[in-house]
Design an enzyme around this catalytic site. Structure first.
Site, PDB file in Angstrom:
ATOM      1  N   VAL A  52      34.455  37.652  43.220  1.00 40.30           N
ATOM      2  CA  VAL A  52      33.765  37.020  42.092  1.00 40.30           C
ATOM      3  C   VAL A  52      34.683  36.745  40.894  1.00 40.30           C
ATOM      4  CG1 VAL A  52      33.037  39.124  40.885  1.00 40.30           C
ATOM      5  CG2 VAL A  52      31.551  37.106  40.849  1.00 40.30           C
ATOM      6  N   TYR A  53      35.880  37.312  40.864  1.00 32.91           N
ATOM      7  CA  TYR A  53      36.798  37.077  39.733  1.00 32.91           C
ATOM      8  C   TYR A  53      37.356  35.655  39.806  1.00 32.91           C
ATOM      9  CZ  TYR A  53      37.035  42.231  39.373  1.00 32.91           C
ATOM     10  OH  TYR A  53      36.742  43.582  39.260  1.00 32.91           O
ATOM     11  N   SER A  54      37.243  34.794  38.777  1.00 28.64           N
ATOM     12  CA  SER A  54      36.640  35.049  37.485  1.00 28.64           C
ATOM     13  C   SER A  54      35.514  34.038  37.234  1.00 28.64           C
ATOM     14  CB  SER A  54      37.708  34.927  36.405  1.00 28.64           C
ATOM     15  OG  SER A  54      38.466  33.702  36.625  1.00 28.64           O
ATOM     16  N   GLY A  63      36.656  33.485  43.000  1.00 27.42           N
ATOM     17  CA  GLY A  63      37.737  33.251  43.945  1.00 27.42           C
ATOM     18  C   GLY A  63      39.066  32.918  43.304  1.00 27.42           C
ATOM     19  N   GLU A  64      39.073  32.712  41.993  1.00 23.07           N
ATOM     20  CA  GLU A  64      40.314  32.313  41.334  1.00 23.07           C
ATOM     21  C   GLU A  64      41.394  33.394  41.439  1.00 23.07           C
ATOM     22  OE1 GLU A  64      37.116  29.774  39.836  1.00 23.07           O
ATOM     23  OE2 GLU A  64      37.289  31.957  39.931  1.00 23.07           O
TER      24      GLU A  64
END
Length: 319
Positions: A52-54, A63-64
């Site tokens: 879930v980040y960010s 996914g970042e």
């Protein structure tokens, strides 16, 4: 650097874990690459992120962080030098959330693609999912471990009651158990972990990798008055939560310890946690090489019993 055993997982990790929430958010790709390289060069090997980040950042979908770590792994060829932890369960949009077997199978493949690796060392349930039977969740993790896609599993944000139940189910059903817990814990936030979670983790030999180790920056001494709230995007929330008589008492004790140990308040706050027997590796982040050097120095700092006792007194909930 002396590595520590993470529960009974067989994983050997550094006494500090790099929090990957900053990758692709407050640290761009180039900065993230340099931080990851410097982390390994300083002797650390443990990196924690989540699918879930960010997602909270404007224009982001989640996914970042995993994507940046994956690009770094492909470019650097350093996969075998790190213990890689990520998480599943928080909302990723379009109904993608929770700990059902179907979703875990889907989410792990997405994380593996983003991370550009064939396995995750520590795969964690990011939130408890009371709507899914524990047998189903742990059974799905068993499949992943059997397939070599995951080495060990952990829990995050679980109550002592639910964690104990998960351990009981794993034992009864012959399923993999959670080998670690990722709770909120620092000098300002002690009660919830110490009351019930810590005894449970000690009893069952679980590793503990606590998040918010620096209380969103408060324990660095960055926020000492309401006027300091503007120093960062999360400054207003941080000062509202921690800037009170107890928080100021904790900062004063950190300042005193820092003077006596030729260190900074943040380093002392982390060293206090690393000295606690139940904690394996506090999670902390850095967005610059200077901040990362601060973390490296904290890992080398050894506090005497008198300093630890003074910090215990200053941070006591009822003091």
């Amino acid at each position: 650097m002396q590595l520590r055993s993470l529960g009974r997982s067989g994983l050997q990790v550094s006494p500090l874990c790099f929090g990957g929430n900053v990758f692709g958010w407050t640290a761009d790709e180039a900065t993230s690459f340099s931080l990851l390289d410097a982390w390994l060069d300083a002797g650390f090997n443990f990196i924690d992120t989540a699918d879930v980040y960010s997602a909270w950042a404007p224009g982001h979908v989640g996914g970042e962080s995993e994507t940046i770590i994956g690009k770094w792994l492909k470019q650097s060829g350093k996969r075998q030098r790190i213990v890689l932890a990520t998480k599943v369960g928080k909302p990723m949009g379009e109904g993608k959330k929770g700990l059902s077997a179907r979703y875990i199978r889907e989410a792990v493949e997405a994380s593996l693609r983003r991370l550009q690796t064939d396995h995750i060392d520590l795969y964690q349930s990011h939130d408890d999912d009371t709507a899914t039977p524990l047998e189903e969740t742990l059974g799905a993790f068993a499949e992943l471990i059997g397939a070599g896609k995951v080495r060990a599993i952990g829990a995050s944000n679980h109550s002592a009651e639910r964690l104990a139940l998960a351990l009981q189910v794993a034992r009864r059903e012959g399923l993999p158990r959670y080998e670690s817990l990722q709770p909120l814990y620092n000098l300002c936030d002690r009660a919830a972990y110490e009351a019930a979670l810590e005894p449970l983790c000690v009893q069952h030999g679980l590793g503990v990798i606590n998040y918010y180790a620096l209380a969103a920056g408060f324990l660095t001494g960055k926020y000492r008055s309401a006027a300091d709230a503007g120093k960062s995007a999360r400054g207003a929330n941080t000062t509202a939560k921690y800037l009170n008589p107890r928080g100021l008492r904790i900062l004063a004790a950190l300042d005193d310890a820092a003077r006596r140990h030729a260190a900074t308040p943040g380093q002392v706050a982390l060293a206090w946690q690393m000295a606690r027997p139940s904690l394996t590796a506090p999670i902390a982040s850095a967005t610059s090489l200077a901040q990362l050097d601060e973390l490296a120095r904290a890992a080398r700092l050894r506090l005497d019993a008198e300093t630890i006792a003074a910090l215990d007194r200053a941070s006591a909930e009822n003091a």
